[in-house]
Design a protein around this motif. Structure first.
Motif, PDB file in Angstrom:
ATOM      1  N   GLU A 173       0.916  -1.158  -0.114  1.00  0.00           N
ATOM      2  CA  GLU A 173       0.032   0.048  -0.003  1.00  0.00           C
ATOM      3  C   GLU A 173       1.049   1.235  -0.005  1.00  0.00           C
ATOM      4  O   GLU A 173       0.391   2.402  -0.592  1.00  0.00           O
ATOM      5  N   VAL A 206      -2.694  -6.082  -4.237  1.00  0.00           N
ATOM      6  CA  VAL A 206      -2.153  -5.016  -3.529  1.00  0.00           C
ATOM      7  C   VAL A 206      -2.272  -5.724  -1.993  1.00  0.00           C
ATOM      8  O   VAL A 206      -2.716  -6.561  -1.664  1.00  0.00           O
ATOM      9  N   PRO A 208      -2.477  -4.423   1.389  1.00  0.00           N
ATOM     10  CA  PRO A 208      -2.663  -3.457   2.170  1.00  0.00           C
ATOM     11  C   PRO A 208      -2.049  -3.221   3.702  1.00  0.00           C
ATOM     12  O   PRO A 208      -1.403  -4.364   4.063  1.00  0.00           O
TER      13      PRO A 208
END
Length: 289
Positions: A173, A206, A208
């Motif tokens: 992220e 992704v 996070p």
């Protein structure tokens, strides 16, 4: 003569090593036959030294590899594998010695897997993002901002070639939230990233900040795994590329590559799915509106 490591030289060196292993031939024995030094042979196997087309065929025949189809494969690996002068003109001068091999390997790879933190991977950067990265760097050695930008953006030509590589990214992220340029640049970068993620051969996940990760998940170590197919008998060449402050390393040792492959498995397991990742990208992208 400047030594330039290229993908084809790595493949040829690996193929020669495979022939030596199959015939239980040592570097000293090869050096004696080639009338050179063992260190020169070692450089050849590592893709650092060159060998003539005639010499590579002569060595293969000496080791018992006489099939014409295989000899033609070796000759093809040798053809133009030195690229002498290729890197000294136009925007290609912007590539450092360390990056030249990376760029050449990308052009020959059939699979690229990359984990990145803090900054978008070069293969995912839109032009305005690249321009923001290099905006504060002064022109040096005759290189302009435009040279730097074109050198970075041109790497993405691999997406357009016939039989493009399968590329898979896991982005922390932090890559998404680290601002380069202004909000307009970041909006363009997110739109570009989303378009790329829709391509058949491009996969983006992704990771996070709040994703639960195992203790052994290497969330702070950026790295790239590259695979180069080979027409020879040695099989594809697997490389792990790591980069630090002033240090660039290409690892082809099986134990080291397997360790990074295991790390990749942990990262992809911890990251969001492809569709969840696109939703996350849209969410963060809207924050720059």
């Amino acid at each position: 003569m400047t030594t330039v490591r290229t993908a084809k030289k790595l493949l040829l060196g690996r193929e020669i090593a495979n022939m030596m292993k199959a015939t239980d031939t040592t570097q000293v024995e090869v050096a004696k036959f080639m009338e050179t030094s063992p260190s020169r042979v070692n450089g050849l196997l590592a893709g650092q030294n060159s060998i003539s087309v005639g010499d590579v065929e002569r060595l293969a025949r000496h080791l018992g590899f006489t099939e014409e189809k295989y000899l033609e494969t070796l000759r093809e690996m040798r053809r133009d594998n030195h690229k002498r002068g290729y890197w000294n003109t136009g925007y290609r001068r912007a590539y450092s010695e360390e990056m030249r091999l990376r760029v050449d390997v990308e052009k020959h790879a059939d699979r690229i897997r990359e984990f990145e933190v803090e900054i978008m991977p070069g293969l995912l950067q839109c032009e305005s993002y690249v321009r923001a990265l290099y905006a504060d760097l002064p022109d040096q050695n005759g290189l302009t901002l435009e040279d730097q930008v074109q050198a970075r953006v041109t790497r993405q030509d691999i997406y357009e070639k016939d039989g493009p590589p399968r590329v898979h990214f896991v982005l922390s992220e932090s890559c998404l939230r680290r601002v380069w340029g202004d909000k307009a640049v970041m909006r363009e970068q997110f739109a570009y990233l989303l378009r790329l993620s829709q391509r058949e051969h491009v996969m983006v996940q992704v990771l996070p900040f709040d994703a639960p990760v195992g203790r052994r998940t290497p969330i702070g170590n950026r790295f790239t795994l590259l695979r180069i197919p080979s027409p020879g008998a040695a099989g594809p060449l697997e490389l792990a590329y790591t980069e630090g402050e002033g240090e660039f390393r290409y690892l082809d040792d099986k134990k080291a590559v397997d360790a990074y492959d295991n790390a990749w498995t942990r990262l992809t397991t911890a990251a969001l799915s492809f569709e969840e990742s696109r939703k996350f990208l849209r969410k963060v992208g809207r924050e720059f509106a």
